[in-house]
Design a protein around this motif. Sequence first.
Motif, mmCIF file in Angstrom:
data_model
loop_
_atom_site.group_PDB
_atom_site.id
_atom_site.type_symbol
_atom_site.label_atom_id
_atom_site.label_comp_id
_atom_site.label_asym_id
_atom_site.label_seq_id
_atom_site.Cartn_x
_atom_site.Cartn_y
_atom_site.Cartn_z
ATOM 1 N N ARG A 106 0.856 -1.189 0.000
ATOM 2 C CA ARG A 106 0.000 0.000 0.000
ATOM 3 C C ARG A 106 0.893 1.240 0.000
ATOM 4 N N ALA A 107 1.088 1.794 -1.174
ATOM 5 C CA ALA A 107 1.995 2.937 -1.301
ATOM 6 C C ALA A 107 1.485 4.161 -0.551
ATOM 7 N N ASP A 108 0.158 4.339 -0.485
ATOM 8 C CA ASP A 108 -0.421 5.504 0.209
ATOM 9 C C ASP A 108 -0.689 5.153 1.670
ATOM 10 N N PHE A 109 0.396 4.890 2.404
ATOM 11 C CA PHE A 109 0.323 4.520 3.823
ATOM 12 C C PHE A 109 1.233 5.499 4.558
ATOM 13 N N PRO A 110 0.739 6.712 4.850
ATOM 14 C CA PRO A 110 1.623 7.761 5.380
ATOM 15 C C PRO A 110 2.309 7.408 6.699
ATOM 16 N N ASP A 111 1.609 6.707 7.591
ATOM 17 C CA ASP A 111 2.248 6.352 8.859
ATOM 18 C C ASP A 111 3.464 5.458 8.632
ATOM 19 N N ALA A 112 3.314 4.493 7.722
ATOM 20 C CA ALA A 112 4.439 3.607 7.412
ATOM 21 C C ALA A 112 5.570 4.381 6.744
ATOM 22 N N ARG A 113 5.230 5.310 5.850
ATOM 23 C CA ARG A 113 6.245 6.110 5.169
ATOM 24 C C ARG A 113 7.013 6.980 6.171
ATOM 25 N N PHE A 114 6.291 7.571 7.121
ATOM 26 C CA PHE A 114 6.923 8.416 8.133
ATOM 27 C C PHE A 114 7.896 7.597 8.986
ATOM 28 N N ARG A 115 7.432 6.430 9.420
ATOM 29 C CA ARG A 115 8.287 5.568 10.237
ATOM 30 C C ARG A 115 9.518 5.111 9.460
ATOM 31 N N LEU A 116 9.311 4.759 8.188
ATOM 32 C CA LEU A 116 10.434 4.310 7.369
ATOM 33 C C LEU A 116 11.461 5.431 7.211
ATOM 34 N N ALA A 117 10.986 6.634 6.931
ATOM 35 C CA ALA A 117 11.906 7.757 6.773
ATOM 36 C C ALA A 117 12.707 7.990 8.049
ATOM 37 N N GLY A 118 12.047 7.922 9.196
ATOM 38 C CA GLY A 118 12.739 8.107 10.463
ATOM 39 C C GLY A 118 13.782 7.034 10.721
ATOM 40 N N LEU A 119 13.441 5.783 10.410
ATOM 41 C CA LEU A 119 14.395 4.690 10.614
ATOM 42 C C LEU A 119 15.588 4.809 9.673
ATOM 43 N N LEU A 120 15.332 5.188 8.439
ATOM 44 C CA LEU A 120 16.435 5.350 7.489
ATOM 45 C C LEU A 120 17.370 6.484 7.932
ATOM 46 N N SER A 121 16.795 7.562 8.451
ATOM 47 C CA SER A 121 17.626 8.655 8.972
ATOM 48 C C SER A 121 18.444 8.188 10.164
ATOM 49 N N ALA A 122 17.797 7.448 11.064
ATOM 50 C CA ALA A 122 18.501 6.964 12.255
ATOM 51 C C ALA A 122 19.654 6.043 11.880
ATOM 52 N N GLN A 123 19.506 5.319 10.775
ATOM 53 C CA GLN A 123 20.564 4.420 10.301
ATOM 54 C C GLN A 123 21.549 5.131 9.368
ATOM 55 N N ARG A 124 21.342 6.444 9.181
ATOM 56 C CA ARG A 124 22.216 7.278 8.359
ATOM 57 C C ARG A 124 22.253 6.793 6.901
ATOM 58 N N ARG A 125 21.141 6.267 6.463
ATOM 59 C CA ARG A 125 21.002 5.861 5.053
ATOM 60 C C ARG A 125 20.371 7.049 4.319
#
Length: 226
Positions: free
Chosen positions: A113-132
């Motif tokens: 489900r591409a239009d899943f903003p909560d999942a997108r927000f969490r993914l972006a935060g995790l990628l930032s935390a991992q410095r990706r």
Amino acid sequence: MIGFVALMLAAAPHQARLADALELEKQGADAQALEKLEALVVTDPTWDLARLEAARVRLKVGTELERASWHADIARSLAPENPRAHYLWALAQDENGNPVEATRSLEVALSLRADFPDARFRLAGLLSAQRRWPEAVIAWRTYVESMPAATGARLQLAQALEQSGDLKGAETELRGLLKVEPLRPVATRRLADLLDRSGHHDEASRLRRSLEQPGRTLRPLKPSAR
């Protein structure tokens, strides 16, 4: 047809019990809601929705996170096409200190489900935390495009852009945020720091001085010449 009707009648009591549990949660009685949800899981261990709600409420109250992970894991096995199952399992993995597994599960949720903003927000935060950072830029930009009012996410996007080496893109985002009053001081400081690192010390100093004048509305500045 008779079999379908019988199935619906059999499911009705479960649906009513689930509704009762969610009503208790709405009233603030999370512990009682969890009791009912756990009882539903015992009654029908293959009902993915009951497991998902049990996992969600456990994550919300922060109790027995391993059990929340267990419920979500079984739910995603029972309903692998349900993006919410992968999302909740990702949250449980993150809470249990497994960010890589959480990231993978969020990517699965978004593939379903591409239009899943909560999942997108969490993914972006995790990628930032991992410095990706390059991946984080894509995730934050996609989130911001779907949620234009999420100005805080634009700050995160600016940071990811800067860390990935796109200083011009970071500057553009920060200049746009100078117009957002609640974020203006933060955006101003970050833009000043960025301009200093880029060698535009005079403009950086002007921005910092503007923060020392309460009540002054900062005029949006033109992009610096490069």
